[in-house]
Enzyme design. Structure first.
Site, mmCIF file in Angstrom:
data_model
loop_
_atom_site.group_PDB
_atom_site.id
_atom_site.type_symbol
_atom_site.label_atom_id
_atom_site.label_comp_id
_atom_site.label_asym_id
_atom_site.label_seq_id
_atom_site.Cartn_x
_atom_site.Cartn_y
_atom_site.Cartn_z
ATOM 1 N N GLU A 1 0.980 -1.273 0.117
ATOM 2 C CA GLU A 1 -0.008 0.061 -0.039
ATOM 3 C C GLU A 1 0.864 1.159 -0.106
ATOM 4 O OE1 GLU A 1 -2.789 -0.455 3.186
ATOM 5 O OE2 GLU A 1 -3.711 -2.134 2.429
ATOM 6 N N HIS B 1 -9.044 9.358 3.109
ATOM 7 C CA HIS B 1 -8.694 8.526 2.264
ATOM 8 C C HIS B 1 -8.713 8.816 0.903
ATOM 9 C CE1 HIS B 1 -8.045 4.461 0.383
ATOM 10 N NE2 HIS B 1 -7.655 4.034 1.565
ATOM 11 N N ARG C 1 -0.806 8.636 1.788
ATOM 12 C CA ARG C 1 -1.966 9.208 1.406
ATOM 13 C C ARG C 1 -2.509 10.633 1.669
ATOM 14 N NH1 ARG C 1 -5.307 5.042 5.071
ATOM 15 N NH2 ARG C 1 -4.762 3.357 3.843
ATOM 16 N N HIS D 1 -11.283 9.634 6.793
ATOM 17 C CA HIS D 1 -10.965 8.173 7.147
ATOM 18 C C HIS D 1 -10.475 7.730 8.552
ATOM 19 C CE1 HIS D 1 -10.062 3.978 5.829
ATOM 20 N NE2 HIS D 1 -8.912 4.228 6.072
ATOM 21 N N ARG E 1 -0.718 8.973 9.139
ATOM 22 C CA ARG E 1 -0.603 7.465 9.412
ATOM 23 C C ARG E 1 -0.120 6.805 8.109
ATOM 24 N NH1 ARG E 1 -4.385 2.987 9.070
ATOM 25 N NH2 ARG E 1 -5.654 4.422 8.070
HETATM 26 P P1 FAD Z 1 -13.659 0.450 16.396
HETATM 27 O O1 FAD Z 1 -13.177 -0.651 15.765
HETATM 28 O O2 FAD Z 1 -14.029 1.605 15.823
HETATM 29 O O3 FAD Z 1 -14.416 0.098 17.960
HETATM 30 C C1 FAD Z 1 -14.889 1.061 18.392
HETATM 31 C C2 FAD Z 1 -16.004 0.611 19.450
HETATM 32 O O4 FAD Z 1 -16.302 1.574 20.676
HETATM 33 C C3 FAD Z 1 -17.210 -0.012 19.125
HETATM 34 O O5 FAD Z 1 -17.467 -1.371 19.705
HETATM 35 C C4 FAD Z 1 -18.097 1.119 19.358
HETATM 36 O O6 FAD Z 1 -19.511 0.604 19.757
HETATM 37 C C5 FAD Z 1 -17.495 1.493 20.844
HETATM 38 N N1 FAD Z 1 -18.003 2.604 21.417
HETATM 39 C C6 FAD Z 1 -17.638 4.032 20.809
HETATM 40 N N2 FAD Z 1 -18.505 5.097 21.406
HETATM 41 C C7 FAD Z 1 -18.857 4.277 22.381
HETATM 42 C C8 FAD Z 1 -19.883 4.607 23.631
HETATM 43 N N3 FAD Z 1 -19.988 6.157 23.819
HETATM 44 N N4 FAD Z 1 -20.498 3.782 24.302
HETATM 45 C C9 FAD Z 1 -20.071 2.335 24.128
HETATM 46 N N5 FAD Z 1 -19.334 2.094 23.224
HETATM 47 C C10 FAD Z 1 -18.726 2.799 22.277
HETATM 48 N N6 FAD Z 1 -6.599 0.042 9.363
HETATM 49 C C11 FAD Z 1 -5.593 -0.699 9.254
HETATM 50 O O7 FAD Z 1 -4.686 -1.091 9.865
HETATM 51 N N7 FAD Z 1 -5.728 -1.317 7.564
HETATM 52 C C12 FAD Z 1 -6.760 -1.434 7.220
HETATM 53 O O8 FAD Z 1 -6.967 -2.052 6.077
HETATM 54 C C13 FAD Z 1 -7.822 -0.220 7.463
HETATM 55 N N8 FAD Z 1 -8.854 -0.232 6.697
HETATM 56 C C14 FAD Z 1 -9.913 0.650 7.031
HETATM 57 C C15 FAD Z 1 -11.183 0.702 6.193
HETATM 58 C C16 FAD Z 1 -12.304 1.384 6.604
HETATM 59 C C17 FAD Z 1 -13.367 1.652 5.790
HETATM 60 C C18 FAD Z 1 -12.316 2.240 7.886
HETATM 61 C C19 FAD Z 1 -13.220 2.794 8.423
HETATM 62 C C20 FAD Z 1 -11.004 2.020 8.445
HETATM 63 C C21 FAD Z 1 -9.817 1.252 8.242
HETATM 64 N N9 FAD Z 1 -8.769 1.231 8.911
HETATM 65 C C22 FAD Z 1 -7.743 0.317 8.676
HETATM 66 C C23 FAD Z 1 -8.640 1.830 10.323
HETATM 67 C C24 FAD Z 1 -8.957 0.813 11.379
HETATM 68 O O9 FAD Z 1 -10.046 -0.146 10.839
HETATM 69 C C25 FAD Z 1 -9.439 1.532 12.645
HETATM 70 O O10 FAD Z 1 -8.568 2.446 13.008
HETATM 71 C C26 FAD Z 1 -9.389 0.241 13.590
HETATM 72 O O11 FAD Z 1 -10.246 -0.739 13.654
HETATM 73 C C27 FAD Z 1 -10.148 1.008 15.042
HETATM 74 O O12 FAD Z 1 -10.282 -0.061 16.125
HETATM 75 P P2 FAD Z 1 -10.718 0.410 17.348
HETATM 76 O O13 FAD Z 1 -10.771 -0.761 18.271
HETATM 77 O O14 FAD Z 1 -9.716 1.511 17.939
HETATM 78 O O15 FAD Z 1 -12.076 1.074 17.298
HETATM 79 C C1 SIN Z 2 -7.264 0.530 2.915
HETATM 80 O O1 SIN Z 2 -7.435 -0.695 2.836
HETATM 81 O O2 SIN Z 2 -6.825 1.233 1.980
HETATM 82 C C2 SIN Z 2 -7.257 0.961 4.184
HETATM 83 C C3 SIN Z 2 -6.053 0.752 5.033
HETATM 84 C C4 SIN Z 2 -5.946 1.789 6.140
HETATM 85 O O3 SIN Z 2 -6.780 2.583 6.334
HETATM 86 O O4 SIN Z 2 -4.899 1.700 6.920
#
Ligand code: FAD
Ligand code: SIN
Length: 534
Positions: A115, A243, A290, A351, A386
């Site tokens: 990537e 993104h 990015r 993103h 990032r």
């Molecule tokens: P999340 O997975 O967002 O979980 C948040 C949790 O908090 C949820 O359960 C929610 O219900 C809970 N929550 C929030 N507020 C409250 C509240 N007030 N009360 C109770 N619960 C609450 N990153 C990569 O490294 N590789 C990738 O390929 C990639 N692709 C991506 C593609 C997309 C479309 C997106 C949107 C993001 C992508 N990212 C990628 C980024 C990555 O997915 C996220 O940064 C990461 O998954 C965040 O994980 P997390 O556990 O911090 O939060």
């Molecule tokens: C993507 O798959 O392009 C998202 C990867 C990322 O947000 O790290």
């Protein structure tokens, strides 16, 4: 309720920590709270994969560190980068042991994708639905771990500190302590108290503050807003990653992502005239970091008066494309685009939040007994931008680190405050919301302000305008909050306004252009390397 370990969020960060803690203390109950369904997280939507040094012949920790530092544009904390890169592969092995399946080549090796900003192939992935597979594996492991209590549909409103016991708490109070949370049970509509010796915030990102975002509805920056209200430290909020390639589908929210891995496999960005424009902007062309690609697209759109550019995959091997990106292939077909024959219309979308709740190298926040990890945290890994696929990695590495640190902390905490000693939530004087439209309309206004004035390209005047408008929304919403029974919709609006304010404030303080923050009134980089702490 009363517990030792309380985790807010069921994405990769929260579940990594919860599983470790529950396995270490099989006799203790670990509570995980999530505001909708357990799997509705940013994690589930991750596409491209997780970065990690896997092929030690071609790749090395040094190269991954270097790539991360280059993307971060001078603001990464080098110690944190080294920690994440070096500890990452071990964490990836753990999730593989939980059952996560990553794609392999015909010879049985892991198929490593590439990537933007990565000098080597180092992205482990599961087709184009890596996050869904990782979330599945984690939740399955949770379901087999008896002492984890996973509570869905409970919205955490605020963390409880001395403030709720009647003490004055300010930014200069140096022993602010978290005792647990107030939580709205969405089904019963009751506000309950949960006290905990240790609380972990893993509440994810805040993309919903913008009109166009890849983030699902849950990404409303609740953890960041709660910590800010509790007078904890927040940093670098101005670094919002757009993104470059979200599918252009007017009126559809959230936007469907076209993973960067498509460009890693050969996809080419073209403008309205069909010109492959990236070579004009960066020698790394379509695989530049990015911030550069998103700004180039923004520029091409403005120059040509278009609302999108194109991602051309028509020259790619169709069979390979469908094998690696079945979900994207299907989605495009559904809207009438055969990627083998037509280019995909794409535009940038908000993103990822690089800043967030400031933490140290063990995931400790500035508030005692409160950890943060995952996207809501600012660990110092990402700096001003990032590197792709580093966030899933960061969440797992810090899930482990916060867990290790908690093992020591739990020994030091003598007893916990009793639930009875925490005042009940004050709902006196509040009524049912008379007009939900006030909430939905304000939210639209907020998204509009942030997208129009605080997007990829910023100016001082735009930021001033944004702040004035946010002030008004803040006042009106606080008034509504004081008079109305709390609901998730109202709390999210309030949190989003706080997040918007923090992004604008950070952007106003940063008098330079660096990484994701690009202000045409301050194009030079400052010689002073600083994090903006609010
Ligand atoms: P999340 O997975 O967002 O979980 C948040 C949790 O908090 C949820 O359960 C929610 O219900 C809970 N929550 C929030 N507020 C409250 C509240 N007030 N009360 C109770 N619960 C609450 N990153 C990569 O490294 N590789 C990738 O390929 C990639 N692709 C991506 C593609 C997309 C479309 C997106 C949107 C993001 C992508 N990212 C990628 C980024 C990555 O997915 C996220 O940064 C990461 O998954 C965040 O994980 P997390 O556990 O911090 O939060
Ligand atoms: C993507 O798959 O392009 C998202 C990867 C990322 O947000 O790290």
């Amino acid at each position: 309720m009363q517990t030792d370990f309380l985790i807010i969020g069921s994405g990769i960060a929260g579940l990594t920590y919860a599983l470790k803690m529950a396995k270490h203390f099989p006799e203790k109950r670990v509570i995980v709270i999530t505001k909708t369904q357990a799997d509705e997280t940013n994690t589930k939507y991750a596409q491209g994969g997780i970065a990690g040094v896997w092929d030690e012949e071609k790749d090395s920790f040094e190269k991954h560190i270097e790539d991360t530092l280059i993307a971060g544009d001078g603001l990464c904390n080098e110690k944190i980068v080294e920690i994440v890169v070096k500890e990452g592969p071990e964490r990836i092995r753990e999730i593989i042991n939980y059952g996560a399946r990553f794609d392999k080549t015909d010879s049985g090796e892991y198929a490593l994708g590439k990537e933007g900003g990565h000098s080597e192939n180092r992205i482990l992935h599961h087709k184009d639905i890596t996050g869904q597979e990782m979330e599945r594996a984690l939740l399955e492991e949770v379901s087999q771990t008896n002492n984890i209590l996973l509570i869905n549909h409970c919205f955490v409103i605020d963390i409880i500190t001395q403030h709720h016991l009647g003490y004055l708490v300010t930014k200069s109070t140096n022993d602010i302590t978290c005792y647990g949370v107030y939580v709205l049970n969405v089904n019963s509509k009751q506000i309950e108290k949960i006290t905990a010796k240790i609380t972990l915030l893993a509440t994810g990102g805040n993309g919903q503050v913008y009109r166009t975002t890849t983030n699902p509805r849950i990404a409303t920056g609740d953890g960041v807003a709660m910590v800010y209200r509790a007078k904890g430290r927040i940093e670098n909020m101005e670094f919002i990653q757009f993104h470059p390639t979200a599918l252009y589908e007017p009126g559809v929210s959230p936007s469907f992502l076209i993973t960067e891995a498509v460009r890693g496999d050969g996809g080419i960005l073209r403008n309205k005239q069909g010109e492959a424009f990236m070579e004009k902007y960066d020698p790394r062309k379509d695989l530049a970091p990015r911030d550069i690609v998103a700004r180039a697209i923004d520029n091409e759109m403005k120059k040509n008066g278009t609302e999108h550019v194109y991602l051309d995959c028509t020259h790619m091997d169709k069979e390979k494309f469908v094998h690696h990106f079945p979900n994207i292939y299907e989605k495009c077909l559904q809207i009438g685009i055969d990627v083998a024959k037509q280019p995909i219309p794409v535009a940038p979308a908000a993103h990822y939040s690089c800043g967030g709740i400031k933490t140290d190298e063990m995931g400790r926040t500035s508030i005692k007994h409160l950890y943060a990890c995952g996207e809501c945290a600012s660990t110092g890994l990402h700096g001003a931008n990032r590197l792709a696929s580093n966030s899933l990695l960061e969440a797992m590495v810090f899930g482990e680190r916060a867990y290790l640190d908690s093992l020591d902390l739990i020994q030091e905490i003598n007893g916990t405050i009793r639930v009875e000693d925490i005042p009940d939530w004050k709902a006196k004087g509040t009524g049912e919301p008379k007009e939900m439209i006030l909430i939905t309309q304000t939210r639209k206004e907020l998204e509009q302000i942030m997208s129009d004035y605080v997007g990829i390209v910023r100016t001082d005047v735009r930021l001033t305008r944004a702040m004035r408008r946010l002030d008004l929304l803040y006042e009106e919403t606080e008034e509504l909050y004081r008079a109305t029974k709390v609901s998730p919709q109202l709390c999210e609006l309030r949190n989003l306004i706080t997040v918007g304010y923090l992004i604008v404030k950070g952007a106003q303080f940063r008098k330079e252009s660096r990484g994701l923050h690009y202000n045409t009134d301050h194009l030079e980089k400052s010689s002073l390397l600083q994090n903006i702490i609010l």
